[in-house]
Enzyme design. Sequence first.
Site, PDB file in Angstrom:
ATOM      1  N   ASP A  76       6.424 -12.872   2.091  1.00 10.45           N
ATOM      2  CA  ASP A  76       7.259 -12.225   1.088  1.00 10.45           C
ATOM      3  C   ASP A  76       8.506 -11.730   1.782  1.00 10.45           C
ATOM      4  OD1 ASP A  76       7.445  -8.906   1.001  1.00 10.45           O
ATOM      5  OD2 ASP A  76       5.847  -9.684   2.278  1.00 10.45           O
TER       6      ASP A  76
ATOM      7  N   CYS B  14      16.652 -26.284 -10.355  1.00  6.52           N
ATOM      8  CA  CYS B  14      16.580 -24.906 -10.850  1.00  6.52           C
ATOM      9  C   CYS B  14      17.406 -24.763 -12.129  1.00  6.52           C
ATOM     10  CB  CYS B  14      17.051 -23.926  -9.774  1.00  6.52           C
ATOM     11  SG  CYS B  14      18.849 -23.734  -9.661  1.00  6.52           S
TER      12      CYS B  14
ATOM     13  N   CYS C 179      21.317 -24.831 -11.373  1.00  7.40           N
ATOM     14  CA  CYS C 179      21.931 -26.099 -10.978  1.00  7.40           C
ATOM     15  C   CYS C 179      21.868 -27.151 -12.082  1.00  7.40           C
ATOM     16  CB  CYS C 179      21.269 -26.626  -9.702  1.00  7.40           C
ATOM     17  SG  CYS C 179      21.676 -25.653  -8.235  1.00  7.40           S
TER      18      CYS C 179
ATOM     19  N   SER D 294       0.792  -1.234   0.000  1.00  7.64           N
ATOM     20  CA  SER D 294       0.000   0.000   0.000  1.00  7.64           C
ATOM     21  C   SER D 294       0.820   1.277   0.000  1.00  7.64           C
ATOM     22  CB  SER D 294      -0.895   0.018   1.240  1.00  7.64           C
ATOM     23  OG  SER D 294      -0.093   0.151   2.400  1.00  7.64           O
TER      24      SER D 294
ATOM     25  N   GLN E  66      -1.620  -4.245  13.177  1.00  7.20           N
ATOM     26  CA  GLN E  66      -0.436  -3.578  13.718  1.00  7.20           C
ATOM     27  C   GLN E  66      -0.521  -3.595  15.248  1.00  7.20           C
ATOM     28  OE1 GLN E  66       2.219  -2.767  12.180  1.00  7.20           O
ATOM     29  NE2 GLN E  66       1.703  -2.317  10.047  1.00  7.20           N
TER      30      GLN E  66
ATOM     31  N   ASP F 180      -1.729   1.700   5.806  1.00  2.05           N
ATOM     32  CA  ASP F 180      -1.574   1.689   7.265  1.00  2.05           C
ATOM     33  C   ASP F 180      -0.310   2.446   7.643  1.00  2.05           C
ATOM     34  OD1 ASP F 180       0.275  -0.096   6.177  1.00  2.05           O
ATOM     35  OD2 ASP F 180       0.276  -1.378   7.946  1.00  2.05           O
TER      36      ASP F 180
ATOM     37  N   HIS G   9      18.379 -19.413  -8.481  1.00  3.10           N
ATOM     38  CA  HIS G   9      18.506 -20.559  -7.572  1.00  3.10           C
ATOM     39  C   HIS G   9      17.789 -20.295  -6.249  1.00  3.10           C
ATOM     40  CE1 HIS G   9      20.137 -23.859  -5.195  1.00  3.10           C
ATOM     41  NE2 HIS G   9      20.345 -22.941  -4.257  1.00  3.10           N
TER      42      HIS G   9
END
Length: 378
Positions: free
Chosen positions: A272, A312, A315, A91, A195, A144, A341
């Site tokens: 994340d 991957c 590799c 946000s 929060q 926020d 990777h």
Amino acid sequence: MKYELLKTEGMAKRGRFHTVHGVIETPVFMNVGTVAAIKGAVSTDDLRQIKTQVELSNTYHLHVRTGDKLIKELGGLHKFMAWDKPILTDSGGFQVFSLAGIRKIKEEGVTFNSHIDGRKIFMGPEESMQIQSNLGSTIAMAFDECPPALAERKYVEDSVARTTRWLYRCKDEMNRLNSLEDTINKEQLLFGINQGAIYNDIRIEHAKAISELDLPGYAVGGLAVGESHEQMYDVLDNVVPYLPQNKPTYLMGVGTPANILESVERGIDFFDCVYPSRNGRHGHVYTNHGKLNLFNQRFEKDMRPIEEGCGCPTCRTYSRAYVRHLLKAKEMLGMRLCVLHNLYFYNTMMEEIRDALDAGVFATYKKNKLSSMEAGEE
């Protein structure tokens, strides 16, 4: 929108989140593409190869460059970056936190200076929703304030109360925007953010208050910003039980593989973090036997892949010795191969977590994974 709770193991949840841009299997790690690109020269075709389910972009950064209005004119973020799966946009609230020296917070919103050209920017709940609507993301985060984890109690109480008032404004504005004829994604979903710093009683009351809005999902924000891991886990132990179990729960900006395993156990669905891409750009790569620094001389003649058995793109083709050579020579390909990777490692770990939850063996999986990563390479 529909969230299916497929299985639980203690507080841990195995879910399936249906969105207008496809199904998200949870728990999930969202790959961070701040300005509609993963740092390290990673393309959207690469994202598909490395099992990415959700890409995350930054509202503030896209607002200041290239500009959300231009992106809307070009068809929205999905079309702009040629990505047809879910996108979550934050946000701008965290930028309010990180730009503490050049901001002014009022009830209406926040005035601050662009880190690009210094121009004055005003952003409140309505502006944040409008920017995210212009981007057309799958999931938009509520605007926020993120108070410092160790802030004084009175400051946190006032900040959280304002964040709650802002959430009501975010919801009203998103409903309005989703009803407009020229809106790119009329099915855009709003997640609220809990929060309260490390004050569990404030966190719990806030969780109860925002749960009443019956939003599509809820995030726990304001962690990994100065508190210890133990304090973060204590907050999750206390607050997650007060967030709706039948909605996805997102822990923002976290974290290491160990953080993720501990937080899944505490009921988190979405994650994340910039760690895998940031560390990769500095030659630090994740394996099931701990983190390796490919700049170390011991890898100079090491013709093994970064991790034996890893599927991957890096590799499957390249050796540690070659990737180290690229990094030492400051070739961009070295960074790119490390980032690919690391993101594949994270996405694969989430796949393993989902499989373990499906099989009812997450506790065993978590114990073995942590033990293996802590043991290091032989």
